[in-house]
Design an enzyme around this catalytic site. Structure first.
Site, PDB file in Angstrom:
ATOM      1  N   ASP A  34      37.386  39.516  47.467  1.00 48.14           N
ATOM      2  CA  ASP A  34      37.576  38.377  46.143  1.00 48.14           C
ATOM      3  C   ASP A  34      36.268  37.099  47.383  1.00 48.14           C
ATOM      4  O   ASP A  34      35.590  37.588  48.555  1.00 48.14           O
ATOM      5  CB  ASP A  34      39.347  37.541  47.502  1.00 48.14           C
ATOM      6  CG  ASP A  34      38.524  37.600  49.122  1.00 48.14           C
ATOM      7  OD1 ASP A  34      38.469  38.822  49.914  1.00 48.14           O
ATOM      8  OD2 ASP A  34      38.826  36.791  49.246  1.00 48.14           O
ATOM      9  N   ASP A  82      31.475  47.122  56.185  1.00 50.29           N
ATOM     10  CA  ASP A  82      29.864  45.351  55.979  1.00 50.29           C
ATOM     11  C   ASP A  82      29.202  46.504  57.474  1.00 50.29           C
ATOM     12  O   ASP A  82      28.688  46.558  57.702  1.00 50.29           O
ATOM     13  CB  ASP A  82      30.379  44.736  55.831  1.00 50.29           C
ATOM     14  CG  ASP A  82      29.369  43.420  56.178  1.00 50.29           C
ATOM     15  OD1 ASP A  82      28.382  43.650  55.980  1.00 50.29           O
ATOM     16  OD2 ASP A  82      30.311  42.070  55.996  1.00 50.29           O
ATOM     17  N   SER A  83      30.186  45.436  58.821  1.00 49.03           N
ATOM     18  CA  SER A  83      29.590  45.301  59.973  1.00 49.03           C
ATOM     19  C   SER A  83      29.846  46.830  60.788  1.00 49.03           C
ATOM     20  O   SER A  83      29.414  47.248  61.291  1.00 49.03           O
ATOM     21  CB  SER A  83      30.307  43.913  60.722  1.00 49.03           C
ATOM     22  OG  SER A  83      31.485  44.767  61.152  1.00 49.03           O
ATOM     23  N   GLY A 122      41.734  44.636  49.363  1.00 51.56           N
ATOM     24  CA  GLY A 122      40.140  44.800  49.253  1.00 51.56           C
ATOM     25  C   GLY A 122      40.370  46.570  47.985  1.00 51.56           C
ATOM     26  O   GLY A 122      39.850  46.379  47.434  1.00 51.56           O
ATOM     27  N   GLU A 144      38.814  52.441  51.447  1.00 50.35           N
ATOM     28  CA  GLU A 144      37.908  50.936  51.590  1.00 50.35           C
ATOM     29  C   GLU A 144      37.669  50.225  50.717  1.00 50.35           C
ATOM     30  O   GLU A 144      36.614  51.124  50.017  1.00 50.35           O
ATOM     31  CB  GLU A 144      37.527  50.641  53.247  1.00 50.35           C
ATOM     32  CG  GLU A 144      37.369  49.590  53.702  1.00 50.35           C
ATOM     33  CD  GLU A 144      37.318  48.089  54.048  1.00 50.35           C
ATOM     34  OE1 GLU A 144      38.596  48.023  53.101  1.00 50.35           O
ATOM     35  OE2 GLU A 144      37.838  47.758  54.642  1.00 50.35           O
ATOM     36  N   ASP A 145      37.243  48.940  49.930  1.00 51.94           N
ATOM     37  CA  ASP A 145      36.358  48.197  49.698  1.00 51.94           C
ATOM     38  C   ASP A 145      34.922  48.614  49.696  1.00 51.94           C
ATOM     39  O   ASP A 145      34.087  48.755  49.539  1.00 51.94           O
ATOM     40  CB  ASP A 145      37.117  46.639  49.252  1.00 51.94           C
ATOM     41  CG  ASP A 145      37.247  45.968  50.311  1.00 51.94           C
ATOM     42  OD1 ASP A 145      37.244  46.534  51.080  1.00 51.94           O
ATOM     43  OD2 ASP A 145      37.738  45.162  49.892  1.00 51.94           O
ATOM     44  N   ARG A 191      39.797  38.215  42.459  1.00 47.31           N
ATOM     45  CA  ARG A 191      39.671  40.877  43.114  1.00 47.31           C
ATOM     46  C   ARG A 191      40.425  41.058  41.183  1.00 47.31           C
ATOM     47  O   ARG A 191      39.694  42.487  41.049  1.00 47.31           O
ATOM     48  CB  ARG A 191      41.207  39.709  43.991  1.00 47.31           C
ATOM     49  CG  ARG A 191      40.940  39.643  45.151  1.00 47.31           C
ATOM     50  CD  ARG A 191      42.267  40.123  45.976  1.00 47.31           C
ATOM     51  NE  ARG A 191      42.852  39.211  47.016  1.00 47.31           N
ATOM     52  CZ  ARG A 191      41.384  39.676  48.782  1.00 47.31           C
ATOM     53  NH1 ARG A 191      41.105  40.832  48.163  1.00 47.31           N
ATOM     54  NH2 ARG A 191      41.828  39.142  49.399  1.00 47.31           N
TER      55      ARG A 191
END
Ligand code: IMP
Ligand code: MG
Length: 185
Positions: free
Chosen positions: A162, A106-107, A46, A102-103, A168
């Site tokens: 993605d 999230d968590s 990503g 990093e793209d 992408r």
């Protein structure tokens, strides 16, 4: 393959806004690393488009390397919390100024796991640069040094991110309308 026009809810971040913000991040990183040679570690897959655009705005000497992790089961939309390193770095990072690229966070489990893994190799410094941050979804606290955009809790795609491995290549970040999206068989 679905045409993204069929399920896109909105263009969340346009190509122009992405490029403008990435150039700002590059300038900020260049100032902070003045006199140093940052080693940018991109998390595949990503982060690839972000890294490629970001380094064009970094004016200090720099090197790049790649690693890959996996956390989602096939077809899943959120992490299992079990993050595996599937591709290790090529270069030794001992005593290097490492900047993780990093793209999206999230968590937080992916970044947290990668940071623990890299720390065991004793880099001189270790920082995190993420294009997107889904703050509301955080389950584990992670330090973020550079962030492109804070976004709401929506599943997004494009610009490296993605949707079932597709899309992408799009130059913008789009949000998915989950009622209209049909995963490929
Ligand atoms: P985390 O471990 O939950 O922080 O998840 C991070 C990884 O999940 C990212 O590196 C992405 O690969 C993926 N991810 C999280 N949210 C999205 C999204 O909205 N679209 C695409 N990939 C995502
Ligand atoms: Mg990722």
């Amino acid at each position: 393959m679905n045409d993204y026009q069929d399920f896109i809810e909105e263009v969340l971040i346009s190509e122009e806004s992405l490029q403008r913000r990435i150039s700002e991040l590059g300038i900020e990183i260049s100032k902070d690393y003045e006199g140093h040679t940052p080693h940018l570690v991109c998390i595949l897959r990503g982060g690839v488009l972000f890294l490629a655009d970001l380094i064009r705005h970094i004016t200090v000497p720099n090197t790049i390397d790649f690693m890959a992790v996996s956390s989602y089961g096939a077809g899943a939309r959120q992490t299992t919390g079990q993050v595996r390193i599937t591709l290790d770095l090529k270069e030794d990072i001992h005593n290097r100024d490492v900047l993780l690229v990093e793209d999206i966070v999230d968590s937080g489990y992916t970044i947290a796991t990668v940071l623990e893994f890299l720390k065991t190799r004793h880099p001189k410094s270790l920082k995190v640069c993420t294009l997107l941050d889904k703050v509301e979804r955080r389950e584990i606290e992670v330090p973020i040094d550079y962030c492109g955009f804070k976004i709401a809790d929506k599943f997004v795609f494009g610009y490296g991110l993605d949707l079932d491995e597709l899309y992408r290549n799009l130059p913008f970040i789009g949000a998915v309308n989950t009622d209209r999206y049909q995963p490929p068989d």
